[in-house]
Scaffold this motif. Structure first.
Motif, PDB file in Angstrom:
ATOM      1  N   ALA A 105       0.832  -1.208   0.000  1.00  0.00           N
ATOM      2  CA  ALA A 105       0.000   0.000   0.000  1.00  0.00           C
ATOM      3  C   ALA A 105       0.868   1.260   0.000  1.00  0.00           C
ATOM      4  O   ALA A 105       0.606   2.209  -0.752  1.00  0.00           O
ATOM      5  N   CYS A 106       1.888   1.280   0.847  1.00  0.00           N
ATOM      6  CA  CYS A 106       2.768   2.452   0.907  1.00  0.00           C
ATOM      7  C   CYS A 106       3.494   2.652  -0.427  1.00  0.00           C
ATOM      8  O   CYS A 106       3.642   3.783  -0.918  1.00  0.00           O
ATOM      9  N   ARG A 107       3.935   1.547  -1.015  1.00  0.00           N
ATOM     10  CA  ARG A 107       4.699   1.631  -2.273  1.00  0.00           C
ATOM     11  C   ARG A 107       3.817   2.111  -3.420  1.00  0.00           C
ATOM     12  O   ARG A 107       4.217   2.968  -4.218  1.00  0.00           O
ATOM     13  N   GLU A 108       2.578   1.574  -3.511  1.00  0.00           N
ATOM     14  CA  GLU A 108       1.709   1.910  -4.644  1.00  0.00           C
ATOM     15  C   GLU A 108       1.021   3.263  -4.482  1.00  0.00           C
ATOM     16  O   GLU A 108       0.665   3.905  -5.491  1.00  0.00           O
ATOM     17  N   MET A 109       0.835   3.729  -3.258  1.00  0.00           N
ATOM     18  CA  MET A 109       0.144   4.999  -3.028  1.00  0.00           C
ATOM     19  C   MET A 109       1.110   6.177  -2.859  1.00  0.00           C
ATOM     20  O   MET A 109       0.677   7.313  -2.687  1.00  0.00           O
ATOM     21  N   ARG A 110       2.400   5.908  -2.949  1.00  0.00           N
ATOM     22  CA  ARG A 110       3.399   6.948  -2.673  1.00  0.00           C
ATOM     23  C   ARG A 110       3.261   8.132  -3.626  1.00  0.00           C
ATOM     24  O   ARG A 110       3.494   9.278  -3.260  1.00  0.00           O
ATOM     25  N   ARG A 111       2.841   7.874  -4.882  1.00  0.00           N
ATOM     26  CA  ARG A 111       2.844   8.946  -5.890  1.00  0.00           C
ATOM     27  C   ARG A 111       1.688   9.926  -5.735  1.00  0.00           C
ATOM     28  O   ARG A 111       1.712  11.008  -6.327  1.00  0.00           O
ATOM     29  N   TRP A 112       0.657   9.570  -4.936  1.00  0.00           N
ATOM     30  CA  TRP A 112      -0.456  10.495  -4.725  1.00  0.00           C
ATOM     31  C   TRP A 112      -0.303  11.192  -3.368  1.00  0.00           C
ATOM     32  O   TRP A 112      -0.779  10.712  -2.334  1.00  0.00           O
ATOM     33  N   ASP A 113       0.381  12.297  -3.372  1.00  0.00           N
ATOM     34  CA  ASP A 113       0.747  12.974  -2.123  1.00  0.00           C
ATOM     35  C   ASP A 113      -0.456  13.391  -1.282  1.00  0.00           C
ATOM     36  O   ASP A 113      -0.365  13.493  -0.054  1.00  0.00           O
ATOM     37  N   ALA A 114      -1.580  13.651  -1.930  1.00  0.00           N
ATOM     38  CA  ALA A 114      -2.726  14.207  -1.205  1.00  0.00           C
ATOM     39  C   ALA A 114      -3.569  13.134  -0.518  1.00  0.00           C
ATOM     40  O   ALA A 114      -4.463  13.465   0.264  1.00  0.00           O
TER      41      ALA A 114
ATOM     42  N   VAL B 273      10.192   4.131   6.616  1.00  0.00           N
ATOM     43  CA  VAL B 273      11.483   4.703   6.198  1.00  0.00           C
ATOM     44  C   VAL B 273      11.961   4.029   4.913  1.00  0.00           C
ATOM     45  O   VAL B 273      12.405   4.694   3.966  1.00  0.00           O
ATOM     46  N   GLU B 274      11.870   2.705   4.873  1.00  0.00           N
ATOM     47  CA  GLU B 274      12.331   1.952   3.697  1.00  0.00           C
ATOM     48  C   GLU B 274      11.556   2.337   2.444  1.00  0.00           C
ATOM     49  O   GLU B 274      12.124   2.406   1.346  1.00  0.00           O
ATOM     50  N   GLU B 275      10.255   2.584   2.589  1.00  0.00           N
ATOM     51  CA  GLU B 275       9.420   2.915   1.436  1.00  0.00           C
ATOM     52  C   GLU B 275       9.291   4.422   1.214  1.00  0.00           C
ATOM     53  O   GLU B 275       8.581   4.859   0.299  1.00  0.00           O
ATOM     54  N   ASP B 276       9.966   5.204   2.047  1.00  0.00           N
ATOM     55  CA  ASP B 276       9.945   6.667   1.934  1.00  0.00           C
ATOM     56  C   ASP B 276       8.498   7.185   1.932  1.00  0.00           C
ATOM     57  O   ASP B 276       8.096   8.001   1.098  1.00  0.00           O
ATOM     58  N   PHE B 277       7.721   6.674   2.906  1.00  0.00           N
ATOM     59  CA  PHE B 277       6.317   7.037   3.002  1.00  0.00           C
ATOM     60  C   PHE B 277       6.102   7.836   4.290  1.00  0.00           C
ATOM     61  O   PHE B 277       6.431   7.344   5.383  1.00  0.00           O
ATOM     62  N   PRO B 278       5.536   9.053   4.189  1.00  0.00           N
ATOM     63  CA  PRO B 278       5.365   9.892   5.387  1.00  0.00           C
ATOM     64  C   PRO B 278       4.426   9.245   6.408  1.00  0.00           C
ATOM     65  O   PRO B 278       3.321   8.810   6.032  1.00  0.00           O
ATOM     66  N   PRO B 279       4.798   9.181   7.673  1.00  0.00           N
ATOM     67  CA  PRO B 279       3.922   8.589   8.701  1.00  0.00           C
ATOM     68  C   PRO B 279       2.572   9.293   8.789  1.00  0.00           C
ATOM     69  O   PRO B 279       1.560   8.655   9.080  1.00  0.00           O
ATOM     70  N   GLN B 280       2.548  10.596   8.490  1.00  0.00           N
ATOM     71  CA  GLN B 280       1.310  11.362   8.615  1.00  0.00           C
ATOM     72  C   GLN B 280       0.250  10.924   7.595  1.00  0.00           C
ATOM     73  O   GLN B 280      -0.942  11.197   7.772  1.00  0.00           O
ATOM     74  N   ARG B 281       0.672  10.233   6.547  1.00  0.00           N
ATOM     75  CA  ARG B 281      -0.283   9.777   5.523  1.00  0.00           C
ATOM     76  C   ARG B 281      -0.845   8.392   5.838  1.00  0.00           C
ATOM     77  O   ARG B 281      -1.758   7.931   5.154  1.00  0.00           O
ATOM     78  N   LEU B 282      -0.318   7.738   6.866  1.00  0.00           N
ATOM     79  CA  LEU B 282      -0.748   6.377   7.192  1.00  0.00           C
ATOM     80  C   LEU B 282      -1.737   6.387   8.354  1.00  0.00           C
ATOM     81  O   LEU B 282      -1.514   7.048   9.367  1.00  0.00           O
TER      82      LEU B 282
END
Length: 563
Positions: free
Chosen positions: A377-386, A412-421
């Motif tokens: 989920a983090c990897r596939e949703m990374r490109r939609w910042d909003a 951290v590994e997936e470079d996904f902001p915690p605030q988006r999860l």
């Protein structure tokens, strides 16, 4: 003769065993120092005596018979004797007796070796081999050995039936986690004591390991008597197990098989009893279930599915995510998605989450499955910042001591902001969580990860939970949303939860929205986010992209299944 004895005396006195000579009248003519110490008298006091004074009459008869045998046949003998001392302490001797000639006269040479410690050690070893150290019950080895005597290949055992029960304490892990392993050990011992109190005297009661117990009854036991025994066993957990400062409860699941002539191996019996136990645990708490052939088909199917799921996870094949949009209630703008696990197997086909998610929880596969879905989920949703991303978390994952660390390292590994999860947990899962689980939730929130209460309203302490646990949002269960425009009580509950959420600065999400009427009611009630087929079915990443890009494709469907 006595010159010869004098020559031998130095050698005999050096022997560690009590050693002495008897003449043809079976009277003592020589004793070494160790023999005198053993009899508690001097050599002068013992010479000419039989050294049998004070012994049990049966033991005296036995010794005399052995002495005559050696004297008459000349054949040496070796045997054990157990002698009771003045303090009633039993001493075990290894007795070695042989005939010798001195000055052409026959004598019996006897040595006594105290082997009490050896025999006690052997007895202890045998005991440990067949008993559970903690509870004192028999163990798995003892049970299987008895089962092998009950069932013999070819049906030649001659047994007239029997009963095998497998028992599992439900909720025992929570006691260990909450009160410590010492409290857990107490509960196991107390349950063992209660169990022995209600089972037939000739039963074999065993602890199989952990919180698993077994009961084997030989002989025919009518079904109604077996049912009654099951109810008695279940009743033993209805009283609390009082420990210092607390009185925790556990429940017990019981699987039963009545042994038939067709059952010819211990392994087959255990498999069938385990199938019955599995079914009992599936039905609920404090439940007993008898084995039937129909359970085999169900269990075989589940094991096949478990094996396939484990293979899919290990090879990263067939597991994927679907994403169902969440919209802002005020303007229907997509502001987030919920990631949903999907599995398609080459043999089983498309498997419903209703089937494989509970199976993953039962088998422990939920840990790797949950991690896989989170990463995907983090990897596939990374490109939609909003967009925010919601991922469901099982109670089993939450109890894993490394859960919070795993989540933060993965972000951290997936470079996904915690605030988006956002992690979704059922209120029941949080209510039943231990201190460590709650600490993990706090650590995640401090890192920026949001926490949501899923299926809100279906538990038993919903409103009080909101004031005790810091969360960011609540998701009103679809069972309320479905009837919100039809039932006044349901409408009142949804309105109350929405108002409370607003006052507590929580996001209030309503799931399962299918009609415009439901949408309007929920907006008026104060819900801030909506989710359901009215807006979109769960989508692949590609189709979600088309929806977000506004390509005109209609992704509304009431034929697809949410979950």
């Amino acid at each position: 003769m006595f010159n010869n004895l004098a020559v031998c005396q130095a050698v005999l006195n050096a022997l560690p065993d009590a050693t002495f000579l008897k003449d043809e009248n079976y009277r003592l003519v020589f004793l070494n120092r160790r023999a005198c110490e053993l009899f508690g008298k001097t050599a002068e006091e013992l010479i000419g005596q039989t050294a049998l004074d004070g012994l049990d009459a049966l033991l005296v008869s036995h010794i005399q018979e052995r002495d005559r045998q050696v004297m008459e046949t000349g054949e040496p003998v070796e045997y054990e004797e157990r002698v009771s001392g003045q303090d009633n302490q039993i001493t075990t001797f290894m007795v070695r007796s042989s005939r010798i000639l001195l000055n052409a006269q026959p004598y019996i040479l006897i040595s006594l070796n105290d082997i009490s410690v050896l025999r006690e050690s052997e007895a202890q070893t045998r005991y440990l081999a067949y008993h559970d150290i903690l509870t004192g019950l028999h163990n798995r080895t003892a049970l299987y050995e008895d089962l092998n005597h009950v069932v013999v290949p070819g049906g030649t055992s001659g047994q007239t039936g029997g009963l095998l029960m497998l028992m599992d304490l439900d909720g025992f892990k929570n006691i260990n986690d909450t009160y410590g392993h010492q409290a857990g050990d107490f509960v196991l011992c107390e349950f063992a004591r209660r169990l022995q109190h209600v089972v037939p005297e000739e039963s074999l009661v065993a602890r199989m390991g952990g919180d698993e117990f077994a009961l084997l009854i030989r002989g025919d036991l009518p079904r109604q008597d077996a049912e009654l025994l099951c109810r008695k066993i279940v009743k033993q957990t209805q009283s609390p197990f009082t420990i210092t400062g607390a009185s925790p409860f556990v429940t017990v699941s019981v699987g039963v098989i009545q042994i038939a002539e067709s059952d010819t191996t211990a392994g087959e019996l255990m498999r069938k009893a385990d199938a019955a136990l599995y079914e009992a645990k599936r039905k609920g708490k404090n439940v007993h279930c008898f084995y039937s052939e129909s359970l085999d088909a169900s269990l075989t199917s589940k094991r096949r599915m478990e094996k396939a799921l484990a293979s899919a996870l290990s090879r990263n094949v067939g597991i994927s995510c679907a994403y169902q949009p969440l919209v802002r209630a005020s303007d229907k703008t997509i502001i987030g998605v919920e990631a949903l696990a999907r599995w398609e197997d080459p043999v089983l086909g498309e498997v419903s989450p209703v089937q494989f998610v509970p199976l993953a929880e039962e088998t422990g596969l939920i840990i790797p499955l949950g991690k896989f879905i989170l990463r995907q989920a983090c990897r596939e949703m990374r490109r939609w910042d909003a967009l925010s991303v919601s991922v469901n978390v099982s109670p089993i994952q939450l109890r894993d001591g490394a859960f919070a660390r795993m989540v933060l390292e993965l972000l951290v590994e997936e470079d996904f902001p915690p605030q988006r999860l956002e992690l979704e947990l059922t209120e029941t899962a949080i209510m039943n969580s231990d201190a460590n689980s709650k600490d993990q939730l706090i650590a995640l929130r401090l890192a920026g990860v949001r926490i949501s209460l899923d299926d809100f309203g279906t538990g038993y302490s919903s409103l009080s939970l909101l004031k005790d646990i810091v969360v960011d949002s609540v998701k009103i269960d679809r069972s309320f949303v479905q009837f919100v425009t039809q039932l006044k009580d349901t409408a009142a509950i949804v309105t109350a939860v929405s108002n409370l959420g607003v006052k507590l600065n929580l996001q209030v999400i309503a799931e399962g929205v299918e009609t415009v009427e439901q949408q309007q009611f929920l907006v008026d009630a104060g819900c801030t986010q909506l989710q359901g087929f009215l807006f979109s079915k769960p989508l692949t990443q590609e189709n979600l992209g088309h929806l977000l890009d506004g390509d005109g494709t209609d992704y509304h469907s009431t034929n697809a299944k949410e979950g």
